[in-house]
Design a protein around this motif. Structure first.
Motif, PDB file in Angstrom:
ATOM      1  N   SER A   1     -10.526 -28.704 -16.736  1.00  0.00           N
ATOM      2  CA  SER A   1     -10.935 -28.166 -15.595  1.00  0.00           C
ATOM      3  C   SER A   1     -10.491 -26.533 -15.810  1.00  0.00           C
ATOM      4  O   SER A   1      -9.445 -26.332 -16.432  1.00  0.00           O
ATOM      5  N   PRO A   2     -11.237 -25.634 -15.141  1.00  0.00           N
ATOM      6  CA  PRO A   2     -10.816 -24.246 -15.460  1.00  0.00           C
ATOM      7  C   PRO A   2      -9.598 -24.023 -15.179  1.00  0.00           C
ATOM      8  O   PRO A   2      -9.172 -24.342 -13.875  1.00  0.00           O
ATOM      9  N   SER A   3      -8.647 -23.181 -15.778  1.00  0.00           N
ATOM     10  CA  SER A   3      -7.559 -23.153 -15.584  1.00  0.00           C
ATOM     11  C   SER A   3      -6.997 -22.029 -14.680  1.00  0.00           C
ATOM     12  O   SER A   3      -7.806 -20.857 -14.535  1.00  0.00           O
ATOM     13  N   VAL A   4      -6.368 -22.337 -13.669  1.00  0.00           N
ATOM     14  CA  VAL A   4      -5.924 -21.179 -12.664  1.00  0.00           C
ATOM     15  C   VAL A   4      -4.381 -21.003 -13.029  1.00  0.00           C
ATOM     16  O   VAL A   4      -3.597 -21.672 -13.140  1.00  0.00           O
ATOM     17  N   ARG A   5      -4.081 -19.542 -12.704  1.00  0.00           N
ATOM     18  CA  ARG A   5      -2.886 -19.101 -12.852  1.00  0.00           C
ATOM     19  C   ARG A   5      -2.510 -18.375 -11.621  1.00  0.00           C
ATOM     20  O   ARG A   5      -2.998 -17.847 -10.790  1.00  0.00           O
ATOM     21  N   LEU A   6      -0.961 -18.360 -11.534  1.00  0.00           N
ATOM     22  CA  LEU A   6      -0.352 -18.097 -10.308  1.00  0.00           C
ATOM     23  C   LEU A   6      -0.534 -16.523 -10.371  1.00  0.00           C
ATOM     24  O   LEU A   6       0.117 -15.894 -11.407  1.00  0.00           O
TER      25      LEU A   6
ATOM     26  N   GLU B   1      -4.156 -32.677 -13.552  1.00  0.00           N
ATOM     27  CA  GLU B   1      -4.280 -31.165 -13.805  1.00  0.00           C
ATOM     28  C   GLU B   1      -5.294 -30.707 -12.748  1.00  0.00           C
ATOM     29  O   GLU B   1      -5.220 -29.293 -12.360  1.00  0.00           O
ATOM     30  N   LYS B   2      -6.258 -31.461 -12.150  1.00  0.00           N
ATOM     31  CA  LYS B   2      -7.184 -30.886 -11.094  1.00  0.00           C
ATOM     32  C   LYS B   2      -6.395 -30.630  -9.882  1.00  0.00           C
ATOM     33  O   LYS B   2      -6.638 -29.590  -9.344  1.00  0.00           O
ATOM     34  N   VAL B   3      -5.323 -31.389  -9.487  1.00  0.00           N
ATOM     35  CA  VAL B   3      -4.535 -31.225  -8.439  1.00  0.00           C
ATOM     36  C   VAL B   3      -3.623 -29.879  -8.543  1.00  0.00           C
ATOM     37  O   VAL B   3      -3.608 -29.178  -7.834  1.00  0.00           O
ATOM     38  N   VAL B   4      -3.189 -29.795  -9.890  1.00  0.00           N
ATOM     39  CA  VAL B   4      -2.307 -28.730 -10.468  1.00  0.00           C
ATOM     40  C   VAL B   4      -3.266 -27.412  -9.896  1.00  0.00           C
ATOM     41  O   VAL B   4      -2.744 -26.453  -9.137  1.00  0.00           O
ATOM     42  N   ASN B   5      -4.221 -27.332 -10.321  1.00  0.00           N
ATOM     43  CA  ASN B   5      -5.055 -26.258 -10.369  1.00  0.00           C
ATOM     44  C   ASN B   5      -5.556 -25.773  -8.712  1.00  0.00           C
ATOM     45  O   ASN B   5      -5.358 -24.794  -8.291  1.00  0.00           O
ATOM     46  N   ASP B   6      -5.856 -27.009  -8.276  1.00  0.00           N
ATOM     47  CA  ASP B   6      -6.061 -27.024  -6.814  1.00  0.00           C
ATOM     48  C   ASP B   6      -4.761 -26.292  -5.881  1.00  0.00           C
ATOM     49  O   ASP B   6      -4.935 -25.350  -5.278  1.00  0.00           O
ATOM     50  N   ILE B   7      -3.748 -26.674  -6.286  1.00  0.00           N
ATOM     51  CA  ILE B   7      -2.571 -26.226  -5.632  1.00  0.00           C
ATOM     52  C   ILE B   7      -2.375 -24.814  -6.014  1.00  0.00           C
ATOM     53  O   ILE B   7      -2.064 -24.061  -5.085  1.00  0.00           O
ATOM     54  N   ILE B   8      -2.598 -24.201  -7.158  1.00  0.00           N
ATOM     55  CA  ILE B   8      -2.309 -22.865  -7.636  1.00  0.00           C
ATOM     56  C   ILE B   8      -3.234 -21.982  -6.927  1.00  0.00           C
ATOM     57  O   ILE B   8      -2.953 -20.927  -6.421  1.00  0.00           O
TER      58      ILE B   8
END
Ligand SMILES: Nc1ncnc2c1ncn2[C@@H]1O[C@H](COP(=O)(O)OP(=O)(O)O)[C@@H](O)[C@H]1O
Ligand SMILES: O=C(O)C1=C[C@@H](OP(=O)(O)O)[C@@H](O)[C@H](O)C1
Ligand SMILES: [Mg+2]
Length: 236
Positions: free
Chosen positions: A11-16, A175-182
Protein backbone atom coordinates in the motif's frame (compact mmCIF):
# COMPACT_ATOMS: atom_id res chain seq x y z
CA UNK A 1 7.58 -18.42 0.52
CA UNK A 2 4.52 -18.26 -1.65
CA UNK A 3 2.37 -17.21 1.29
CA UNK A 4 4.73 -14.41 2.19
CA UNK A 5 4.60 -13.08 -1.36
CA UNK A 6 0.83 -13.36 -1.48
CA UNK A 7 0.44 -11.46 1.80
CA UNK A 8 2.90 -8.78 0.84
CA UNK A 9 0.25 -6.36 -0.35
CA UNK A 10 1.90 -3.05 -1.12
CA UNK A 11 0.00 0.00 0.00
CA UNK A 12 1.35 3.48 -0.69
CA UNK A 13 3.79 4.37 2.08
CA UNK A 14 2.97 7.39 4.22
CA UNK A 15 5.59 9.34 6.17
CA UNK A 16 5.21 11.31 9.34
CA UNK A 17 5.71 14.95 8.39
CA UNK A 18 6.27 16.35 11.87
CA UNK A 19 8.72 15.59 14.67
CA UNK A 20 7.25 13.42 17.36
CA UNK A 21 7.39 15.28 20.65
CA UNK A 22 5.00 13.00 22.52
CA UNK A 23 4.52 9.25 22.66
CA UNK A 24 1.72 7.59 20.71
CA UNK A 25 -0.45 5.27 22.75
CA UNK A 26 -2.66 2.66 21.13
CA UNK A 27 -5.93 1.79 22.85
CA UNK A 28 -8.80 -0.51 21.91
CA UNK A 29 -10.32 -3.91 22.52
CA UNK A 30 -8.35 -7.14 22.72
CA UNK A 31 -7.28 -8.25 19.25
CA UNK A 32 -7.48 -4.81 17.65
CA UNK A 33 -3.75 -4.85 16.91
CA UNK A 34 -2.29 -2.63 19.63
CA UNK A 35 0.73 -4.91 20.04
CA UNK A 36 1.40 -6.15 16.50
CA UNK A 37 0.50 -2.91 14.69
CA UNK A 38 2.36 -0.96 17.40
CA UNK A 39 5.63 -2.80 16.73
CA UNK A 40 5.40 -1.99 13.02
CA UNK A 41 4.35 1.61 13.58
CA UNK A 42 7.33 2.20 15.89
CA UNK A 43 9.71 0.59 13.40
CA UNK A 44 8.44 2.85 10.64
CA UNK A 45 8.69 5.97 12.80
CA UNK A 46 12.15 4.99 14.04
CA UNK A 47 11.15 5.07 17.71
CA UNK A 48 10.97 2.39 20.39
CA UNK A 49 7.93 0.20 20.94
CA UNK A 50 6.82 -0.86 24.39
CA UNK A 51 3.84 -2.96 25.33
CA UNK A 52 2.40 -2.34 28.78
CA UNK A 53 1.39 -6.01 29.21
CA UNK A 54 4.94 -7.18 28.47
CA UNK A 55 6.38 -4.59 30.85
CA UNK A 56 3.96 -5.62 33.61
CA UNK A 57 5.00 -9.24 33.11
CA UNK A 58 8.66 -8.28 33.50
CA UNK A 59 7.96 -6.18 36.61
CA UNK A 60 5.76 -8.86 38.19
CA UNK A 61 7.68 -11.94 37.12
CA UNK A 62 4.36 -13.48 36.08
CA UNK A 63 2.37 -13.65 32.88
CA UNK A 64 -0.79 -11.56 32.62
CA UNK A 65 -2.85 -14.75 33.08
CA UNK A 66 -0.93 -15.68 36.23
CA UNK A 67 -1.40 -12.19 37.66
CA UNK A 68 -5.17 -12.38 37.12
CA UNK A 69 -5.27 -15.89 38.56
CA UNK A 70 -3.01 -15.40 41.60
CA UNK A 71 -3.65 -11.78 42.53
CA UNK A 72 -6.84 -10.71 40.76
CA UNK A 73 -7.72 -8.04 38.23
CA UNK A 74 -7.48 -5.13 40.71
CA UNK A 75 -3.82 -5.93 41.36
CA UNK A 76 -3.22 -6.11 37.64
CA UNK A 77 -4.84 -2.70 37.12
CA UNK A 78 -2.73 -1.15 39.89
CA UNK A 79 0.43 -2.49 38.29
CA UNK A 80 -0.76 -1.37 34.86
CA UNK A 81 -1.37 2.19 36.09
CA UNK A 82 2.12 2.47 37.56
CA UNK A 83 3.90 0.85 34.64
CA UNK A 84 2.15 3.11 32.11
CA UNK A 85 2.96 6.18 34.17
CA UNK A 86 6.62 5.19 34.11
CA UNK A 87 6.69 4.32 30.41
CA UNK A 88 5.23 7.61 29.23
CA UNK A 89 7.81 9.54 31.21
CA UNK A 90 10.42 8.23 28.78
CA UNK A 91 11.26 9.81 25.41
CA UNK A 92 8.64 9.63 22.62
CA UNK A 93 7.80 6.07 21.64
CA UNK A 94 4.87 3.92 20.59
CA UNK A 95 3.05 2.39 23.55
CA UNK A 96 0.75 -0.59 23.08
CA UNK A 97 -1.59 -0.60 26.07
CA UNK A 98 -3.70 -3.51 27.32
CA UNK A 99 -7.36 -3.25 26.31
CA UNK A 100 -8.54 -2.26 29.79
CA UNK A 101 -5.90 0.37 30.54
CA UNK A 102 -7.80 3.30 29.04
CA UNK A 103 -10.83 2.39 31.19
CA UNK A 104 -8.95 3.35 34.35
CA UNK A 105 -9.67 7.03 35.07
CA UNK A 106 -6.14 7.94 36.17
CA UNK A 107 -4.45 6.05 33.37
CA UNK A 108 -6.80 7.61 30.84
CA UNK A 109 -6.06 11.11 32.12
CA UNK A 110 -2.33 10.41 32.08
CA UNK A 111 -2.45 9.05 28.53
CA UNK A 112 -4.66 11.91 27.32
CA UNK A 113 -2.47 14.57 28.91
CA UNK A 114 0.91 13.19 27.92
CA UNK A 115 0.52 11.12 24.74
CA UNK A 116 -1.37 11.14 21.45
CA UNK A 117 -4.04 8.52 21.96
CA UNK A 118 -5.11 6.35 19.03
CA UNK A 119 -8.12 4.02 19.18
CA UNK A 120 -7.79 0.98 16.93
CA UNK A 121 -11.38 0.05 16.15
CA UNK A 122 -12.29 -3.27 14.56
CA UNK A 123 -15.52 -5.17 14.18
CA UNK A 124 -16.32 -7.75 16.81
CA UNK A 125 -16.38 -10.78 14.48
CA UNK A 126 -12.84 -9.96 13.47
CA UNK A 127 -11.77 -9.55 17.10
CA UNK A 128 -13.34 -12.90 18.01
CA UNK A 129 -11.38 -14.61 15.25
CA UNK A 130 -8.11 -12.87 16.10
CA UNK A 131 -8.29 -13.42 19.85
CA UNK A 132 -9.14 -17.11 19.35
CA UNK A 133 -5.61 -17.71 18.03
CA UNK A 134 -3.97 -17.49 21.46
CA UNK A 135 -5.24 -18.39 24.90
CA UNK A 136 -3.43 -15.56 26.72
CA UNK A 137 -6.37 -13.31 27.62
CA UNK A 138 -7.87 -14.23 30.99
CA UNK A 139 -11.00 -12.10 30.53
CA UNK A 140 -12.03 -14.18 27.50
CA UNK A 141 -11.83 -17.45 29.41
CA UNK A 142 -14.71 -16.51 31.70
CA UNK A 143 -17.43 -17.49 29.22
CA UNK A 144 -18.35 -17.10 25.57
CA UNK A 145 -15.59 -14.89 24.05
CA UNK A 146 -17.93 -13.34 21.49
CA UNK A 147 -20.46 -12.32 24.16
CA UNK A 148 -17.68 -11.04 26.42
CA UNK A 149 -16.22 -8.93 23.62
CA UNK A 150 -19.66 -7.56 22.67
CA UNK A 151 -20.40 -6.64 26.30
CA UNK A 152 -16.99 -5.01 26.68
CA UNK A 153 -17.55 -3.05 23.45
CA UNK A 154 -20.80 -1.62 24.84
CA UNK A 155 -19.06 -0.45 27.98
CA UNK A 156 -15.77 0.60 26.49
CA UNK A 157 -16.54 2.18 23.11
CA UNK A 158 -17.83 5.47 24.56
CA UNK A 159 -14.58 5.72 26.53
CA UNK A 160 -12.26 4.63 23.70
CA UNK A 161 -14.07 7.30 21.67
CA UNK A 162 -12.34 9.92 23.83
CA UNK A 163 -9.02 9.10 22.13
CA UNK A 164 -7.48 11.85 19.98
CA UNK A 165 -7.58 9.74 16.82
CA UNK A 166 -9.73 6.78 15.74
CA UNK A 167 -8.49 4.38 13.08
CA UNK A 168 -10.80 1.69 11.73
CA UNK A 169 -8.94 -1.55 11.16
CA UNK A 170 -10.32 -4.23 8.87
CA UNK A 171 -9.07 -7.41 7.26
CA UNK A 172 -6.17 -5.68 5.47
CA UNK A 173 -2.52 -6.16 6.46
CA UNK A 174 -0.90 -4.55 9.48
CA UNK A 175 0.97 -2.14 7.19
CA UNK A 176 -2.30 -0.65 5.98
CA UNK A 177 -3.23 0.20 9.57
CA UNK A 178 0.24 1.68 10.11
CA UNK A 179 -0.22 3.93 7.07
CA UNK A 180 -3.72 4.94 8.18
CA UNK A 181 -2.41 5.88 11.62
CA UNK A 182 0.44 7.96 10.17
CA UNK A 183 -1.94 9.76 7.79
CA UNK A 184 -4.21 10.67 10.70
CA UNK A 185 -1.24 11.66 12.85
CA UNK A 186 -0.16 14.08 10.11
CA UNK A 187 -3.60 15.71 10.17
CA UNK A 188 -3.61 15.81 13.95
CA UNK A 189 -0.12 17.30 14.22
CA UNK A 190 -0.83 19.83 11.45
CA UNK A 191 -3.92 21.02 13.32
CA UNK A 192 -1.99 21.18 16.58
CA UNK A 193 0.82 23.17 14.96
CA UNK A 194 -1.65 25.53 13.36
CA UNK A 195 -3.33 26.07 16.71
CA UNK A 196 0.00 26.95 18.32
CA UNK A 197 1.07 29.21 15.45
CA UNK A 198 -1.91 30.27 13.31
CA UNK A 199 0.28 32.49 11.09
CA UNK A 200 3.03 29.92 10.51
CA UNK A 201 3.33 27.65 7.48
CA UNK A 202 0.68 24.91 7.47
CA UNK A 203 3.14 22.18 6.52
CA UNK A 204 6.79 21.90 7.38
CA UNK A 205 7.86 18.48 6.14
CA UNK A 206 10.57 17.03 8.26
CA UNK A 207 12.27 13.69 8.23
CA UNK A 208 11.65 12.10 11.58
CA UNK A 209 14.07 9.48 12.79
CA UNK A 210 14.51 8.72 16.45
CA UNK A 211 16.69 5.99 17.83
CA UNK A 212 15.35 2.79 19.34
CA UNK A 213 16.07 2.92 23.03
CA UNK A 214 14.18 -0.08 24.26
CA UNK A 215 14.13 -3.66 23.18
CA UNK A 216 10.87 -5.35 22.24
CA UNK A 217 9.95 -7.86 23.47
CA UNK A 218 11.77 -7.35 26.79
CA UNK A 219 14.64 -9.76 27.26
CA UNK A 220 13.45 -11.76 30.24
CA UNK A 221 10.89 -11.93 33.01
CA UNK A 222 12.43 -11.00 36.36
CA UNK A 223 10.72 -12.79 39.31
CA UNK A 224 9.18 -10.57 41.96
CA UNK A 225 6.73 -11.28 44.78
CA UNK A 226 3.71 -9.19 43.90
CA UNK A 227 2.60 -7.52 40.68
CA UNK A 228 1.64 -4.42 42.64
CA UNK A 229 4.57 -2.10 42.59
CA UNK A 230 5.25 -0.77 46.00
CA UNK A 231 5.76 2.88 45.15
CA UNK A 232 5.78 4.97 41.99
CA UNK A 233 9.10 4.99 40.21
CA UNK A 234 10.37 1.87 41.98
CA UNK A 235 9.27 -0.70 39.43
CA UNK A 236 11.74 -2.48 37.15
N1 LIG B 1 -4.46 -5.26 10.82
C1 LIG B 1 -4.25 -6.55 11.05
N2 LIG B 1 -4.15 -7.39 10.02
C2 LIG B 1 -3.97 -8.69 10.22
N3 LIG B 1 -3.88 -9.28 11.44
C3 LIG B 1 -3.96 -8.49 12.50
C4 LIG B 1 -4.15 -7.08 12.38
N4 LIG B 1 -4.19 -6.55 13.62
C5 LIG B 1 -4.03 -7.57 14.49
N5 LIG B 1 -3.88 -8.74 13.81
C6 LIG B 1 -3.68 -10.07 14.42
O1 LIG B 1 -4.60 -10.22 15.49
C7 LIG B 1 -3.99 -10.89 16.59
C8 LIG B 1 -4.08 -10.01 17.84
O2 LIG B 1 -3.31 -8.83 17.62
P1 LIG B 1 -2.63 -8.04 18.82
O3 LIG B 1 -1.71 -7.06 18.20
O4 LIG B 1 -2.08 -8.98 19.82
O5 LIG B 1 -3.89 -7.29 19.45
P2 LIG B 1 -4.02 -6.50 20.83
O6 LIG B 1 -2.65 -6.20 21.32
O7 LIG B 1 -4.80 -5.28 20.48
O8 LIG B 1 -4.78 -7.42 21.73
C9 LIG B 1 -2.57 -11.20 16.16
O9 LIG B 1 -2.55 -12.51 15.65
C10 LIG B 1 -2.31 -10.19 15.06
O10 LIG B 1 -1.34 -10.62 14.13
O1 LIG C 1 -9.04 -5.79 27.70
C1 LIG C 1 -8.49 -6.06 28.79
O2 LIG C 1 -8.97 -5.74 29.90
C2 LIG C 1 -7.21 -6.81 28.74
C3 LIG C 1 -6.48 -6.84 27.56
C4 LIG C 1 -5.20 -7.55 27.43
O3 LIG C 1 -4.34 -6.89 26.50
P1 LIG C 1 -4.63 -6.86 24.91
O4 LIG C 1 -5.71 -5.83 24.68
O5 LIG C 1 -3.33 -6.46 24.32
O6 LIG C 1 -5.06 -8.22 24.52
C5 LIG C 1 -4.49 -7.65 28.78
O7 LIG C 1 -4.08 -6.38 29.22
C6 LIG C 1 -5.42 -8.26 29.81
O8 LIG C 1 -5.70 -9.58 29.40
C7 LIG C 1 -6.71 -7.45 30.00
MG1 LIG D 1 -1.64 -6.49 23.17
Amino acid sequence: MRRYKKNKVKSPSVRLRYPLTKSISLVGLMGSGKTTVGVRLARKLGVAFVDSDAEIEVAAGHTVSEIFEKFGEDDFRNGERKVIDRLISDKPMVLGTGGGAFMDRDTRKNLKDRTITVWLKANIDLLVERTSRRDTRPLLRAGNPEKILRDLAKKRYPIYGQADITVETGVGPHEKVVNDIIAKLNDYLAAEKHQQDPNGPRNTPQKVRQKHTRRYPPKKVRPQRSPVEKSPGKEA
